[in-house]
Write a protein that holds these residues in place. Sequence first.
Motif, PDB file in Angstrom:
ATOM      1  N   VAL A 272       0.838  -1.205   0.000  1.00  0.00           N
ATOM      2  CA  VAL A 272       0.000   0.000   0.000  1.00  0.00           C
ATOM      3  C   VAL A 272       0.870   1.251   0.000  1.00  0.00           C
ATOM      4  N   PHE A 273       1.932   1.263   0.807  1.00  0.00           N
ATOM      5  CA  PHE A 273       2.838   2.416   0.826  1.00  0.00           C
ATOM      6  C   PHE A 273       3.461   2.621  -0.557  1.00  0.00           C
ATOM      7  N   LYS A 274       3.869   1.537  -1.204  1.00  0.00           N
ATOM      8  CA  LYS A 274       4.500   1.614  -2.525  1.00  0.00           C
ATOM      9  C   LYS A 274       3.533   2.202  -3.550  1.00  0.00           C
ATOM     10  N   ASP A 275       2.287   1.700  -3.576  1.00  0.00           N
ATOM     11  CA  ASP A 275       1.308   2.187  -4.547  1.00  0.00           C
ATOM     12  C   ASP A 275       0.919   3.638  -4.265  1.00  0.00           C
ATOM     13  N   THR A 276       0.815   3.981  -2.984  1.00  0.00           N
ATOM     14  CA  THR A 276       0.459   5.355  -2.625  1.00  0.00           C
ATOM     15  C   THR A 276       1.566   6.320  -3.025  1.00  0.00           C
ATOM     16  N   LYS A 277       2.805   5.936  -2.796  1.00  0.00           N
ATOM     17  CA  LYS A 277       3.932   6.787  -3.189  1.00  0.00           C
ATOM     18  C   LYS A 277       3.948   7.002  -4.700  1.00  0.00           C
ATOM     19  N   GLU A 278       3.737   5.935  -5.444  1.00  0.00           N
ATOM     20  CA  GLU A 278       3.719   6.049  -6.907  1.00  0.00           C
ATOM     21  C   GLU A 278       2.591   6.972  -7.371  1.00  0.00           C
ATOM     22  N   THR A 279       1.443   6.862  -6.721  1.00  0.00           N
ATOM     23  CA  THR A 279       0.300   7.712  -7.066  1.00  0.00           C
ATOM     24  C   THR A 279       0.613   9.182  -6.770  1.00  0.00           C
ATOM     25  N   ILE A 280       1.227   9.452  -5.633  1.00  0.00           N
ATOM     26  CA  ILE A 280       1.597  10.830  -5.275  1.00  0.00           C
ATOM     27  C   ILE A 280       2.587  11.394  -6.278  1.00  0.00           C
ATOM     28  N   LEU A 281       3.604  10.609  -6.635  1.00  0.00           N
ATOM     29  CA  LEU A 281       4.621  11.085  -7.576  1.00  0.00           C
ATOM     30  C   LEU A 281       4.009  11.386  -8.943  1.00  0.00           C
ATOM     31  N   ASN A 282       3.108  10.531  -9.397  1.00  0.00           N
ATOM     32  CA  ASN A 282       2.443  10.773 -10.681  1.00  0.00           C
ATOM     33  C   ASN A 282       1.600  12.046 -10.613  1.00  0.00           C
ATOM     34  N   GLY A 283       0.918  12.245  -9.488  1.00  0.00           N
ATOM     35  CA  GLY A 283       0.111  13.446  -9.316  1.00  0.00           C
ATOM     36  C   GLY A 283       0.959  14.708  -9.298  1.00  0.00           C
ATOM     37  N   LEU A 284       2.079  14.662  -8.593  1.00  0.00           N
ATOM     38  CA  LEU A 284       2.974  15.823  -8.536  1.00  0.00           C
ATOM     39  C   LEU A 284       3.538  16.139  -9.916  1.00  0.00           C
ATOM     40  N   ASP A 285       3.888  15.107 -10.649  1.00  0.00           N
ATOM     41  CA  ASP A 285       4.430  15.306 -11.992  1.00  0.00           C
ATOM     42  C   ASP A 285       3.393  15.964 -12.902  1.00  0.00           C
ATOM     43  N   GLU A 286       2.162  15.513 -12.807  1.00  0.00           N
ATOM     44  CA  GLU A 286       1.079  16.087 -13.622  1.00  0.00           C
ATOM     45  C   GLU A 286       0.804  17.537 -13.242  1.00  0.00           C
ATOM     46  N   LEU A 287       0.718  17.816 -11.950  1.00  0.00           N
ATOM     47  CA  LEU A 287       0.366  19.157 -11.488  1.00  0.00           C
ATOM     48  C   LEU A 287       1.501  20.161 -11.665  1.00  0.00           C
ATOM     49  N   SER A 288       2.729  19.684 -11.736  1.00  0.00           N
ATOM     50  CA  SER A 288       3.874  20.586 -11.898  1.00  0.00           C
ATOM     51  C   SER A 288       3.864  21.298 -13.248  1.00  0.00           C
ATOM     52  N   GLN A 289       3.061  20.802 -14.170  1.00  0.00           N
ATOM     53  CA  GLN A 289       3.002  21.400 -15.506  1.00  0.00           C
ATOM     54  C   GLN A 289       2.055  22.595 -15.568  1.00  0.00           C
ATOM     55  N   PHE A 290       1.314  22.841 -14.473  1.00  0.00           N
ATOM     56  CA  PHE A 290       0.352  23.945 -14.448  1.00  0.00           C
ATOM     57  C   PHE A 290       0.985  25.175 -13.806  1.00  0.00           C
ATOM     58  N   ASN A 291       0.733  26.346 -14.390  1.00  0.00           N
ATOM     59  CA  ASN A 291       1.148  27.574 -13.705  1.00  0.00           C
ATOM     60  C   ASN A 291       0.102  27.918 -12.643  1.00  0.00           C
ATOM     61  N   GLU A 292       0.376  28.950 -11.859  1.00  0.00           N
ATOM     62  CA  GLU A 292      -0.481  29.258 -10.708  1.00  0.00           C
ATOM     63  C   GLU A 292      -1.929  29.514 -11.110  1.00  0.00           C
ATOM     64  N   ASP A 293      -2.129  30.302 -12.157  1.00  0.00           N
ATOM     65  CA  ASP A 293      -3.499  30.645 -12.563  1.00  0.00           C
ATOM     66  C   ASP A 293      -4.262  29.417 -13.038  1.00  0.00           C
ATOM     67  N   VAL A 294      -3.613  28.586 -13.845  1.00  0.00           N
ATOM     68  CA  VAL A 294      -4.256  27.374 -14.350  1.00  0.00           C
ATOM     69  C   VAL A 294      -4.561  26.420 -13.202  1.00  0.00           C
ATOM     70  N   LEU A 295      -3.649  26.336 -12.242  1.00  0.00           N
ATOM     71  CA  LEU A 295      -3.827  25.445 -11.097  1.00  0.00           C
ATOM     72  C   LEU A 295      -5.087  25.811 -10.309  1.00  0.00           C
ATOM     73  N   ILE A 296      -5.236  27.088  -9.991  1.00  0.00           N
ATOM     74  CA  ILE A 296      -6.387  27.528  -9.195  1.00  0.00           C
ATOM     75  C   ILE A 296      -7.683  27.407  -9.995  1.00  0.00           C
ATOM     76  N   ASP A 297      -7.636  27.750 -11.275  1.00  0.00           N
ATOM     77  CA  ASP A 297      -8.834  27.613 -12.122  1.00  0.00           C
ATOM     78  C   ASP A 297      -9.259  26.150 -12.234  1.00  0.00           C
ATOM     79  N   SER A 298      -8.286  25.261 -12.381  1.00  0.00           N
ATOM     80  CA  SER A 298      -8.602  23.829 -12.490  1.00  0.00           C
ATOM     81  C   SER A 298      -9.182  23.293 -11.192  1.00  0.00           C
ATOM     82  N   ARG A 299      -8.689  23.798 -10.072  1.00  0.00           N
ATOM     83  CA  ARG A 299      -9.203  23.385  -8.766  1.00  0.00           C
ATOM     84  C   ARG A 299     -10.672  23.792  -8.634  1.00  0.00           C
ATOM     85  N   PHE A 300     -10.980  25.010  -9.092  1.00  0.00           N
ATOM     86  CA  PHE A 300     -12.358  25.489  -9.057  1.00  0.00           C
ATOM     87  C   PHE A 300     -13.251  24.611  -9.927  1.00  0.00           C
TER      88      PHE A 300
END
Length: 314
Positions: A272-300
């Motif tokens: 479970v720790f291994k799969d959760t870590k992989e999921t977090i890393l994939n999420g961080l990699d995806e979100l790192s491509q957004f600038n601040e404005d896009v990030l907040i708009d996407s969250r909304f």
Amino acid sequence: MSRNSEESIEQLEARRKELETYEQKNNIDLSDDINKIKAKINKKSTQLSPWEQVELARTLERPTTLEYIENIFDDFIEFFGDRVYGDDKAIVGGIASINNQAVTVVGHQRGMTTKENIKRNFGMPHPEGYRKALRLMEQAEKFNRPIITFIDTKGAYPGKEAEERGQSEAIAKNLVEMAGLNVPIISIVIGEGGSGGALGLGVCDRLYMLENSTYSVISPEGAASILFKDGSLKAEAAKSLKLTASDLYDLNVADKVIKEPIGGAHIDKEAVFKDTKETILNGLDELSQFNEDVLIDSRFEKYMNIGDFKIEEK
């Protein structure tokens, strides 16, 4: 004495633990009986009802936030206090690194024994816990660190002293401020996600749920008492609440369901720790491509598109 063939997973787990303790204390071999109980647990785990998943989410042996932190992140430094009243041990947080990337980590922390639960207030935070969490998240924004939160609480503490210190205001402020933070936020529901106490750490860009975790505005027992005037109808209420990870994925609340071993996350914590870590890393990699404005708009937009509600075209 005959055993009820319809024992719940929670009851079977209690029996397994009881036998294992007796085996260790008396130095006798009860492996056959223990393995039979494990087989029953495995069988029930492949065909769980929503209520049975609630029971599994509440299992004391499930890994806690601090266990996830220890096994997923490096160099964790815990911070304490809200700089207003005191330190709340029902919420832990600090800075850490994951694959050499600095992050801020915050989560609900419950105990696995009676003594630990008393220390952690059974994972039910006071307002100073939410203020501590917000202090750390605002610090993360200042230093451009992504935020990872772990959700595992029955709800915020409902006591008189918590209300006197501003429980509702503290949670509400977290919701508002998290919605506007300009760094990526990833939340993982690892056990029970109850009411505003869970949402106070759950406004995020990506919400991931363990397969047998739950996320709901109210407990099944509470819903049954209010809607049906009968708390014993908790299983029916659990089904109606759509609180399971698969339900919430279908409703666009959860972005991914993290698989658990048969029998629950506590059966094979390392996997479970291994799969959760992989999921977090994939999420961080995806979100790192957004600038601040896009990030907040996407969250909304994420929250506007939950369930059947759709954003109207301008």
